[in-house]
Design a protein around this motif. Structure first.
Motif, PDB file in Angstrom:
ATOM      1  N   PHE A   1       0.839  -1.202   0.000  1.00 25.60           N
ATOM      2  CA  PHE A   1       0.000   0.000   0.000  1.00 25.60           C
ATOM      3  C   PHE A   1       0.873   1.251   0.000  1.00 25.60           C
ATOM      4  N   LEU A   2       1.953   1.169   0.761  1.00 28.46           N
ATOM      5  CA  LEU A   2       2.816   2.339   0.895  1.00 28.46           C
ATOM      6  C   LEU A   2       3.662   2.573  -0.342  1.00 28.46           C
ATOM      7  N   TRP A   3       4.234   1.498  -0.877  1.00 30.42           N
ATOM      8  CA  TRP A   3       5.273   1.691  -1.879  1.00 30.42           C
ATOM      9  C   TRP A   3       4.981   1.071  -3.240  1.00 30.42           C
ATOM     10  N   GLY A   4       3.878   0.403  -3.370  1.00 34.87           N
ATOM     11  CA  GLY A   4       3.599  -0.207  -4.662  1.00 34.87           C
ATOM     12  C   GLY A   4       4.596  -1.311  -4.990  1.00 34.87           C
ATOM     13  N   ASN A   5       4.931  -1.404  -6.264  1.00 37.97           N
ATOM     14  CA  ASN A   5       5.786  -2.517  -6.704  1.00 37.97           C
ATOM     15  C   ASN A   5       7.278  -2.279  -6.472  1.00 37.97           C
ATOM     16  N   ARG A   6       7.602  -1.618  -5.418  1.00 35.24           N
ATOM     17  CA  ARG A   6       9.027  -1.384  -5.126  1.00 35.24           C
ATOM     18  C   ARG A   6       9.511  -2.532  -4.247  1.00 35.24           C
ATOM     19  N   TRP A   7       9.715  -3.659  -4.931  1.00 41.05           N
ATOM     20  CA  TRP A   7       9.943  -4.917  -4.227  1.00 41.05           C
ATOM     21  C   TRP A   7      11.206  -4.915  -3.388  1.00 41.05           C
ATOM     22  N   SER A   8      12.240  -4.331  -3.878  1.00 35.13           N
ATOM     23  CA  SER A   8      13.483  -4.351  -3.107  1.00 35.13           C
ATOM     24  C   SER A   8      13.330  -3.553  -1.816  1.00 35.13           C
ATOM     25  N   LYS A   9      12.564  -2.473  -1.896  1.00 31.18           N
ATOM     26  CA  LYS A   9      12.324  -1.678  -0.695  1.00 31.18           C
ATOM     27  C   LYS A   9      11.482  -2.461   0.304  1.00 31.18           C
ATOM     28  N   ILE A  10      10.453  -3.113  -0.203  1.00 31.56           N
ATOM     29  CA  ILE A  10       9.603  -3.934   0.654  1.00 31.56           C
ATOM     30  C   ILE A  10      10.422  -5.053   1.291  1.00 31.56           C
ATOM     31  N   ALA A  11      11.298  -5.655   0.496  1.00 33.78           N
ATOM     32  CA  ALA A  11      12.077  -6.800   0.987  1.00 33.78           C
ATOM     33  C   ALA A  11      13.021  -6.420   2.121  1.00 33.78           C
ATOM     34  N   GLN A  12      13.342  -5.138   2.240  1.00 32.64           N
ATOM     35  CA  GLN A  12      14.224  -4.706   3.325  1.00 32.64           C
ATOM     36  C   GLN A  12      13.630  -5.016   4.700  1.00 32.64           C
ATOM     37  N   TYR A  13      12.320  -5.141   4.738  1.00 32.82           N
ATOM     38  CA  TYR A  13      11.648  -5.371   6.016  1.00 32.82           C
ATOM     39  C   TYR A  13      11.405  -6.845   6.299  1.00 32.82           C
ATOM     40  N   PHE A  14      11.947  -7.699   5.448  1.00 30.98           N
ATOM     41  CA  PHE A  14      11.778  -9.147   5.607  1.00 30.98           C
ATOM     42  C   PHE A  14      13.149  -9.813   5.615  1.00 30.98           C
ATOM     43  N   PRO A  15      13.793  -9.837   6.763  1.00 28.84           N
ATOM     44  CA  PRO A  15      15.116 -10.438   6.837  1.00 28.84           C
ATOM     45  C   PRO A  15      15.091 -11.879   6.323  1.00 28.84           C
ATOM     46  N   GLY A  16      15.986 -12.176   5.415  1.00 26.75           N
ATOM     47  CA  GLY A  16      16.060 -13.534   4.880  1.00 26.75           C
ATOM     48  C   GLY A  16      15.167 -13.772   3.683  1.00 26.75           C
ATOM     49  N   ARG A  17      14.276 -12.845   3.423  1.00 27.26           N
ATOM     50  CA  ARG A  17      13.422 -12.958   2.240  1.00 27.26           C
ATOM     51  C   ARG A  17      14.001 -12.090   1.122  1.00 27.26           C
ATOM     52  N   THR A  18      13.691 -12.456  -0.092  1.00 26.49           N
ATOM     53  CA  THR A  18      14.208 -11.693  -1.224  1.00 26.49           C
ATOM     54  C   THR A  18      13.088 -10.955  -1.942  1.00 26.49           C
ATOM     55  N   ASP A  19      13.505  -9.926  -2.656  1.00 26.57           N
ATOM     56  CA  ASP A  19      12.506  -9.172  -3.412  1.00 26.57           C
ATOM     57  C   ASP A  19      11.814 -10.056  -4.443  1.00 26.57           C
ATOM     58  N   ASN A  20      12.571 -10.975  -5.007  1.00 25.44           N
ATOM     59  CA  ASN A  20      11.989 -11.866  -6.016  1.00 25.44           C
ATOM     60  C   ASN A  20      10.897 -12.746  -5.413  1.00 25.44           C
ATOM     61  N   GLU A  21      11.132 -13.217  -4.215  1.00 32.80           N
ATOM     62  CA  GLU A  21      10.164 -14.081  -3.551  1.00 32.80           C
ATOM     63  C   GLU A  21       8.882 -13.312  -3.227  1.00 32.80           C
ATOM     64  N   ILE A  22       9.058 -12.097  -2.752  1.00 29.95           N
ATOM     65  CA  ILE A  22       7.898 -11.268  -2.420  1.00 29.95           C
ATOM     66  C   ILE A  22       7.134 -10.905  -3.686  1.00 29.95           C
ATOM     67  N   LYS A  23       7.868 -10.596  -4.727  1.00 30.39           N
ATOM     68  CA  LYS A  23       7.238 -10.270  -6.012  1.00 30.39           C
ATOM     69  C   LYS A  23       6.432 -11.466  -6.531  1.00 30.39           C
ATOM     70  N   ASN A  24       7.027 -12.656  -6.442  1.00 32.49           N
ATOM     71  CA  ASN A  24       6.301 -13.850  -6.879  1.00 32.49           C
ATOM     72  C   ASN A  24       5.048 -14.082  -6.049  1.00 32.49           C
ATOM     73  N   TYR A  25       5.182 -13.868  -4.743  1.00 27.53           N
ATOM     74  CA  TYR A  25       4.033 -14.034  -3.860  1.00 27.53           C
ATOM     75  C   TYR A  25       2.899 -13.100  -4.293  1.00 27.53           C
ATOM     76  N   TRP A  26       3.261 -11.856  -4.536  1.00 26.37           N
ATOM     77  CA  TRP A  26       2.252 -10.870  -4.908  1.00 26.37           C
ATOM     78  C   TRP A  26       1.566 -11.272  -6.214  1.00 26.37           C
ATOM     79  N   ARG A  27       2.365 -11.679  -7.172  1.00 23.40           N
ATOM     80  CA  ARG A  27       1.800 -12.004  -8.478  1.00 23.40           C
ATOM     81  C   ARG A  27       0.945 -13.258  -8.450  1.00 23.40           C
ATOM     82  N   THR A  28       1.406 -14.262  -7.721  1.00 24.29           N
ATOM     83  CA  THR A  28       0.679 -15.530  -7.756  1.00 24.29           C
ATOM     84  C   THR A  28      -0.519 -15.543  -6.819  1.00 24.29           C
ATOM     85  N   ARG A  29      -0.449 -14.860  -5.716  1.00 21.78           N
ATOM     86  CA  ARG A  29      -1.535 -14.919  -4.730  1.00 21.78           C
ATOM     87  C   ARG A  29      -2.454 -13.701  -4.807  1.00 21.78           C
ATOM     88  N   VAL A  30      -1.863 -12.549  -4.712  1.00 24.54           N
ATOM     89  CA  VAL A  30      -2.690 -11.346  -4.612  1.00 24.54           C
ATOM     90  C   VAL A  30      -3.349 -11.006  -5.946  1.00 24.54           C
TER      91      VAL A  30
END
Length: 257
Positions: free
Chosen positions: A91-120
């Motif tokens: 909601f805050l940053w849109g598709n700025r995956w690398s920025k979002i990933a900064q808040y998920f230690p051990g997670r990658t931007d690619n993983e979060i991006k895939n999650y968003w695309r496949t689930r949301v």
DNA sequence: AAGAGACACAACCGCCTTCTT
DNA sequence: CAAGAAGGCGGTTGTGTCTCT
């Protein structure tokens, strides 16, 4: 025109006499890359690829290391807290995956991006609306996210779950806001994700939503209020929460009016 | 049982920015 | 300071697996 040569499990691309392999990485390649990075460090990926004897591009090596091989990578399903945080940060940053990933230690931007695309985005399709549409965002904020919060509280087994609240204040770009706490504060909170959620509310992105996704108190009581204009029964079927995923296949098609 | 379609995720591509020489 | 190299990032594609018919 690129020329491809059979490379066994992968394929080779010949460009300017440089032979690079494409496709899935094998154990031998992973081992070579890990050994080389452990001995020589990261960076200079093109020369690293050559020196390590890997027939890959530097970019491919970098991607493989950062997303799968480096220490501390976490795999597997996102927890409920992580799922909520992804929605919130998007909601805050849109598709700025690398920025979002900064808040998920051990997670990658690619993983979060895939999650968003496949689930949301899949759920947006089921609802027959655009994932970035106001309609879908309202559904997310007014229904989906509060219910996810409820599920988190239920699964935590108590109302004592500590949930810190970040006041929205500082406008950082045209249409979104972030907490005024420092970047380090955010990261500290993110590290405590298992029992403590750092959630924030953005009020700038859409001031006109009648029933906003309100916030959680430190004692764990939710103050979420969401629109009752949607049929709760239908949504219970649609958003059938469970521990593994917040986006199970919908029990029925539901079209928002 | 087998084929088709859907799904999930790993990996690549291309553009832009930053760094190095 | 300019040009080329390298890195970073978001979008997109390829492919293996699962589910349905």
């Amino acid at each position: 025109m690129d020329v491809y040569v059979d490379g066994g499990s992968g394929r080779y691309e010949i460009k300017e006499k440089l032979q690079t392999r494409k496709g899935a990485w094998c154990e031998e390649e992973d081992s070579k890359l890990v050994d080389y990075v452990n001995n020589h460090g990261e960076g200079r990926w093109d020369s690293l690829a050559r020196s390590a004897g890997l027939h890959r591009t530097g970019k491919s090596c970098r991607f493989r290391w950062l997303n799968y091989l480096r220490p501390g990578i976490r795999r597997g399903n996102f927890s409920l807290q992580e799922q909520l945080k992804i929605l919130e940060l998007h909601f805050l940053w849109g598709n700025r995956w690398s920025k979002i990933a900064q808040y998920f230690p051990g997670r990658t931007d690619n993983e979060i991006k895939n999650y968003w695309r496949t689930r949301v985005e899949k759920q947006a399709r089921h609802l027959k609306c655009e994932v970035n549409s106001k309609q879908f965002k309202e559904t997310m904020r007014n229904v989906l996210m509060p219910r996810l919060v409820d599920q988190i509280l239920i699964s935590s087994g108590s109302s004592s779950t500590a949930i810190s609240m970040i006041e929205p204040s500082t406008v950082v770009d045209d249409h979104c806001s972030v907490a005024n706490s420092s970047h380090d504060d955010h990261q500290t909170q993110a590290h405590a994700a298992t029992s403590e959620m750092a959630v924030s509310t953005s009020t700038h992105w859409d001031e006109n939503v009648e029933s906003s996704y309100n916030w959680l108190q430190d004692d764990g009581a939710t103050t979420c209020s969401h629109s009752q204009s949607l049929d709760d029964l239908v949504l219970d079927n649609l958003w059938n929460w469970n521990d593994d995923a917040i986006f199970p296949p919908p029990a029925m098609n539901y079209v928002l009016n």
